[in-house]
Design a protein around this motif. Sequence first.
Motif, PDB file in Angstrom:
ATOM      1  N   UNK A 180      -4.826  14.165   6.132  1.00 30.79           N
ATOM      2  CA  UNK A 180      -5.062  12.997   5.300  1.00 30.79           C
ATOM      3  C   UNK A 180      -4.060  11.881   5.533  1.00 30.79           C
ATOM      4  N   UNK A 181      -3.036  12.129   6.303  1.00 32.78           N
ATOM      5  CA  UNK A 181      -2.007  11.122   6.500  1.00 32.78           C
ATOM      6  C   UNK A 181      -2.598   9.814   7.038  1.00 32.78           C
ATOM      7  N   UNK A 182      -3.503   9.908   7.986  1.00 34.70           N
ATOM      8  CA  UNK A 182      -4.091   8.718   8.587  1.00 34.70           C
ATOM      9  C   UNK A 182      -5.490   8.426   8.052  1.00 34.70           C
ATOM     10  N   UNK A 183      -5.957   9.203   7.106  1.00 36.37           N
ATOM     11  CA  UNK A 183      -7.327   9.054   6.639  1.00 36.37           C
ATOM     12  C   UNK A 183      -7.403   8.499   5.222  1.00 36.37           C
ATOM     13  N   UNK A 184      -6.461   7.660   4.861  1.00 34.15           N
ATOM     14  CA  UNK A 184      -6.529   7.018   3.549  1.00 34.15           C
ATOM     15  C   UNK A 184      -5.847   5.656   3.619  1.00 34.15           C
ATOM     16  N   UNK A 185      -6.103   4.863   2.604  1.00 33.16           N
ATOM     17  CA  UNK A 185      -5.500   3.534   2.538  1.00 33.16           C
ATOM     18  C   UNK A 185      -3.981   3.660   2.387  1.00 33.16           C
ATOM     19  N   UNK A 186      -3.267   2.771   3.046  1.00 35.37           N
ATOM     20  CA  UNK A 186      -1.807   2.750   2.927  1.00 35.37           C
ATOM     21  C   UNK A 186      -1.372   1.905   1.746  1.00 35.37           C
ATOM     22  N   UNK A 187      -2.187   0.925   1.373  1.00 35.01           N
ATOM     23  CA  UNK A 187      -1.826   0.004   0.298  1.00 35.01           C
ATOM     24  C   UNK A 187      -2.481   0.421  -1.017  1.00 35.01           C
ATOM     25  N   UNK A 188      -1.667   0.838  -1.947  1.00 35.72           N
ATOM     26  CA  UNK A 188      -2.155   1.154  -3.291  1.00 35.72           C
ATOM     27  C   UNK A 188      -2.189  -0.127  -4.114  1.00 35.72           C
ATOM     28  N   UNK A 189      -1.104  -0.886  -4.075  1.00 32.60           N
ATOM     29  CA  UNK A 189      -1.008  -2.171  -4.760  1.00 32.60           C
ATOM     30  C   UNK A 189      -0.772  -3.256  -3.716  1.00 32.60           C
ATOM     31  N   UNK A 190      -1.268  -4.457  -4.014  1.00 32.40           N
ATOM     32  CA  UNK A 190      -1.026  -5.581  -3.115  1.00 32.40           C
ATOM     33  C   UNK A 190      -0.323  -6.690  -3.875  1.00 32.40           C
ATOM     34  N   UNK A 191       0.412  -7.479  -3.125  1.00 29.99           N
ATOM     35  CA  UNK A 191       1.178  -8.581  -3.702  1.00 29.99           C
ATOM     36  C   UNK A 191       0.393  -9.878  -3.506  1.00 29.99           C
TER      37      UNK A 191
END
Length: 95
Positions: A25-36
Amino acid sequence: MNCKITFIALTILMFSGHLTDGLMRMDLRCKCIKTRLNFISPKHMKNIEIIPRGPHCPNVEIITTLKKGKETCLNPEAPWVKMMVERILKRREDH
């Protein structure tokens, strides 16, 4: 006999999610949970990475590394981010 026990143990770990958490799952999900959304001056940015949407994440992700070393996710819908991305893409086309 030892190979069989090892195989069974690995299979159990994989199905329980312990092994797949770190490997799959390391590469199979979004990296950004929150955005600025608010503006960051480009002079404070060391690097910017644009990750297109794909099977790993349905969102375009824009991640900047600040000169202080902190990574920050930018909101791709923010007008200033759109303008910055357009400039970056235009520079890439020109080269």
